[in-house]
Scaffold this motif. Structure first.
Motif, PDB file in Angstrom:
ATOM      1  N   ALA A   1       0.842  -1.208   0.000  1.00  0.00           N
ATOM      2  CA  ALA A   1       0.000   0.000   0.000  1.00  0.00           C
ATOM      3  C   ALA A   1       0.872   1.251   0.000  1.00  0.00           C
ATOM      4  O   ALA A   1       0.581   2.228  -0.707  1.00  0.00           O
ATOM      5  CB  ALA A   1      -0.944  -0.002   1.202  1.00  0.00           C
TER       6      ALA A   1
ATOM      7  N   ALA B   1       1.086   4.171  -2.911  1.00  0.00           N
ATOM      8  CA  ALA B   1       0.912   5.592  -2.594  1.00  0.00           C
ATOM      9  C   ALA B   1       2.132   6.387  -3.045  1.00  0.00           C
ATOM     10  O   ALA B   1       1.997   7.490  -3.591  1.00  0.00           O
ATOM     11  CB  ALA B   1       0.671   5.776  -1.091  1.00  0.00           C
ATOM     12  N   TYR B   2       3.313   5.829  -2.847  1.00  0.00           N
ATOM     13  CA  TYR B   2       4.548   6.494  -3.263  1.00  0.00           C
ATOM     14  C   TYR B   2       4.583   6.669  -4.782  1.00  0.00           C
ATOM     15  O   TYR B   2       4.899   7.756  -5.285  1.00  0.00           O
ATOM     16  CB  TYR B   2       5.771   5.700  -2.792  1.00  0.00           C
ATOM     17  CG  TYR B   2       7.068   6.258  -3.315  1.00  0.00           C
ATOM     18  CD1 TYR B   2       7.712   7.307  -2.673  1.00  0.00           C
ATOM     19  CD2 TYR B   2       7.654   5.759  -4.477  1.00  0.00           C
ATOM     20  CE1 TYR B   2       8.894   7.835  -3.160  1.00  0.00           C
ATOM     21  CE2 TYR B   2       8.836   6.283  -4.976  1.00  0.00           C
ATOM     22  CZ  TYR B   2       9.442   7.317  -4.311  1.00  0.00           C
ATOM     23  OH  TYR B   2      10.613   7.852  -4.803  1.00  0.00           O
TER      24      TYR B   2
ATOM     25  N   THR C   1       2.123   6.772  -6.899  1.00  0.00           N
ATOM     26  CA  THR C   1       1.108   7.752  -7.301  1.00  0.00           C
ATOM     27  C   THR C   1       1.573   9.176  -7.001  1.00  0.00           C
ATOM     28  O   THR C   1       1.460  10.075  -7.843  1.00  0.00           O
ATOM     29  CB  THR C   1      -0.227   7.466  -6.589  1.00  0.00           C
ATOM     30  OG1 THR C   1      -0.634   6.132  -6.897  1.00  0.00           O
ATOM     31  CG2 THR C   1      -1.305   8.434  -7.020  1.00  0.00           C
ATOM     32  N   LEU C   2       2.102   9.384  -5.802  1.00  0.00           N
ATOM     33  CA  LEU C   2       2.597  10.708  -5.435  1.00  0.00           C
ATOM     34  C   LEU C   2       3.788  11.098  -6.307  1.00  0.00           C
ATOM     35  O   LEU C   2       3.889  12.244  -6.761  1.00  0.00           O
ATOM     36  CB  LEU C   2       2.978  10.757  -3.948  1.00  0.00           C
ATOM     37  CG  LEU C   2       3.561  12.084  -3.457  1.00  0.00           C
ATOM     38  CD1 LEU C   2       2.602  13.253  -3.709  1.00  0.00           C
ATOM     39  CD2 LEU C   2       3.918  11.976  -1.978  1.00  0.00           C
TER      40      LEU C   2
ATOM     41  N   THR D   1       2.159   5.645   4.733  1.00  0.00           N
ATOM     42  CA  THR D   1       1.173   5.575   3.650  1.00  0.00           C
ATOM     43  C   THR D   1       0.155   6.694   3.803  1.00  0.00           C
ATOM     44  O   THR D   1      -0.186   7.376   2.825  1.00  0.00           O
ATOM     45  CB  THR D   1       0.475   4.203   3.635  1.00  0.00           C
ATOM     46  OG1 THR D   1       1.471   3.187   3.493  1.00  0.00           O
ATOM     47  CG2 THR D   1      -0.528   4.085   2.505  1.00  0.00           C
ATOM     48  N   ASP D   2      -0.333   6.901   5.017  1.00  0.00           N
ATOM     49  CA  ASP D   2      -1.273   7.998   5.281  1.00  0.00           C
ATOM     50  C   ASP D   2      -0.644   9.345   4.938  1.00  0.00           C
ATOM     51  O   ASP D   2      -1.295  10.214   4.353  1.00  0.00           O
ATOM     52  CB  ASP D   2      -1.724   7.999   6.736  1.00  0.00           C
ATOM     53  CG  ASP D   2      -2.630   6.838   7.092  1.00  0.00           C
ATOM     54  OD1 ASP D   2      -3.144   6.165   6.169  1.00  0.00           O
ATOM     55  OD2 ASP D   2      -2.807   6.594   8.305  1.00  0.00           O
TER      56      ASP D   2
ATOM     57  N   LEU E   1       1.859   9.977   2.779  1.00  0.00           N
ATOM     58  CA  LEU E   1       2.002  10.101   1.329  1.00  0.00           C
ATOM     59  C   LEU E   1       0.658  10.422   0.677  1.00  0.00           C
ATOM     60  O   LEU E   1       0.577  11.276  -0.216  1.00  0.00           O
ATOM     61  CB  LEU E   1       2.580   8.809   0.734  1.00  0.00           C
ATOM     62  CG  LEU E   1       4.028   8.483   1.113  1.00  0.00           C
ATOM     63  CD1 LEU E   1       4.375   7.052   0.687  1.00  0.00           C
ATOM     64  CD2 LEU E   1       4.995   9.480   0.500  1.00  0.00           C
ATOM     65  N   THR E   2      -0.392   9.758   1.143  1.00  0.00           N
ATOM     66  CA  THR E   2      -1.736   9.987   0.612  1.00  0.00           C
ATOM     67  C   THR E   2      -2.209  11.408   0.918  1.00  0.00           C
ATOM     68  O   THR E   2      -2.796  12.081   0.062  1.00  0.00           O
ATOM     69  CB  THR E   2      -2.725   8.955   1.179  1.00  0.00           C
ATOM     70  OG1 THR E   2      -2.249   7.647   0.827  1.00  0.00           O
ATOM     71  CG2 THR E   2      -4.120   9.137   0.624  1.00  0.00           C
ATOM     72  N   ALA E   3      -1.938  11.885   2.121  1.00  0.00           N
ATOM     73  CA  ALA E   3      -2.329  13.246   2.495  1.00  0.00           C
ATOM     74  C   ALA E   3      -1.584  14.279   1.653  1.00  0.00           C
ATOM     75  O   ALA E   3      -2.157  15.290   1.239  1.00  0.00           O
ATOM     76  CB  ALA E   3      -2.071  13.486   3.983  1.00  0.00           C
TER      77      ALA E   3
ATOM     78  N   LEU F   1      -0.490  13.825  -1.383  1.00  0.00           N
ATOM     79  CA  LEU F   1      -1.119  13.774  -2.706  1.00  0.00           C
ATOM     80  C   LEU F   1      -2.425  14.579  -2.718  1.00  0.00           C
ATOM     81  O   LEU F   1      -2.693  15.336  -3.644  1.00  0.00           O
ATOM     82  CB  LEU F   1      -1.377  12.322  -3.110  1.00  0.00           C
ATOM     83  CG  LEU F   1      -1.981  12.106  -4.484  1.00  0.00           C
ATOM     84  CD1 LEU F   1      -1.067  12.620  -5.581  1.00  0.00           C
ATOM     85  CD2 LEU F   1      -2.307  10.643  -4.695  1.00  0.00           C
ATOM     86  N   GLU F   2      -3.208  14.429  -1.662  1.00  0.00           N
ATOM     87  CA  GLU F   2      -4.457  15.192  -1.568  1.00  0.00           C
ATOM     88  C   GLU F   2      -4.199  16.697  -1.478  1.00  0.00           C
ATOM     89  O   GLU F   2      -4.942  17.494  -2.034  1.00  0.00           O
ATOM     90  CB  GLU F   2      -5.273  14.715  -0.357  1.00  0.00           C
ATOM     91  CG  GLU F   2      -5.834  13.325  -0.528  1.00  0.00           C
ATOM     92  CD  GLU F   2      -6.450  12.750   0.735  1.00  0.00           C
ATOM     93  OE1 GLU F   2      -6.499  13.460   1.769  1.00  0.00           O
ATOM     94  OE2 GLU F   2      -6.885  11.587   0.691  1.00  0.00           O
TER      95      GLU F   2
END
Length: 141
Positions: free
Chosen positions: A55, A59-60, A62-63, A129-130, A132-134, A136-137
């Motif tokens: 996961a 995320a990495y 995608t970012l 992961t959280d 990296l996702t944040a 990206l957002e």
């Protein structure tokens, strides 16, 4: 996309460890919601770590793609986001390994040490992961 192999070395090592730990047929019968013995707990924890690392890798990637796209639109003096992210991921992997070793160190003489290390890595990987996702957002579409 130009991703450094060093970013994925911990993922590959964990995947190899998990893939070779149990015979293929034995894995099908393990209920990770209720592991019955230390071997099953180890298998389930290895699987959880492998899943968390997968996961995080997704995320990495995608970012990384997003910062490459952003970087392309910036003037030359502001370029460098992909390299900064790559460096941050490498530094995070080193930090996570050292932090979890320090956490588990007093117990490394037995099975408890490996369990504490692995659980620490699961928690830190999920947190990364959280993060990296944040990020990206924050960059939006």
């Amino acid at each position: 996309m130009n991703l450094p192999l060093s970013s994925f070395a911990p993922l590959l090592a964990a995947g190899l460890m998990a893939a070779t730990a149990w015979p293929a047929g034995a894995q099908e019968n393990i209920d990770c919601g209720y592991p019955l013995n230390n071997n099953e707990r180890t298998y389930c924890a290895d699987k959880a770590l492998k899943d968390a690392e997968a996961a995080m890798a997704a995320a990495y990637v995608t970012l990384h793609a997003r910062v490459v796209a952003l970087d392309d639109a910036l003037p030359d003096h502001l370029k460098g986001s992909p390299a900064a992210l790559e460096g941050a991921q490498t530094a995070w992997a080193d930090y996570a390994d050292k932090d979890c070793k320090a956490y588990a160190f007093p117990f490394m003489g037995g099975t408890r040490g490996q369990e504490l290390y692995r659980n620490c890595k699961i928690v830190l990987t999920m947190k990364r992961t959280d993060d990296l996702t944040a990020t990206l957002e924050d960059y939006g579409d």
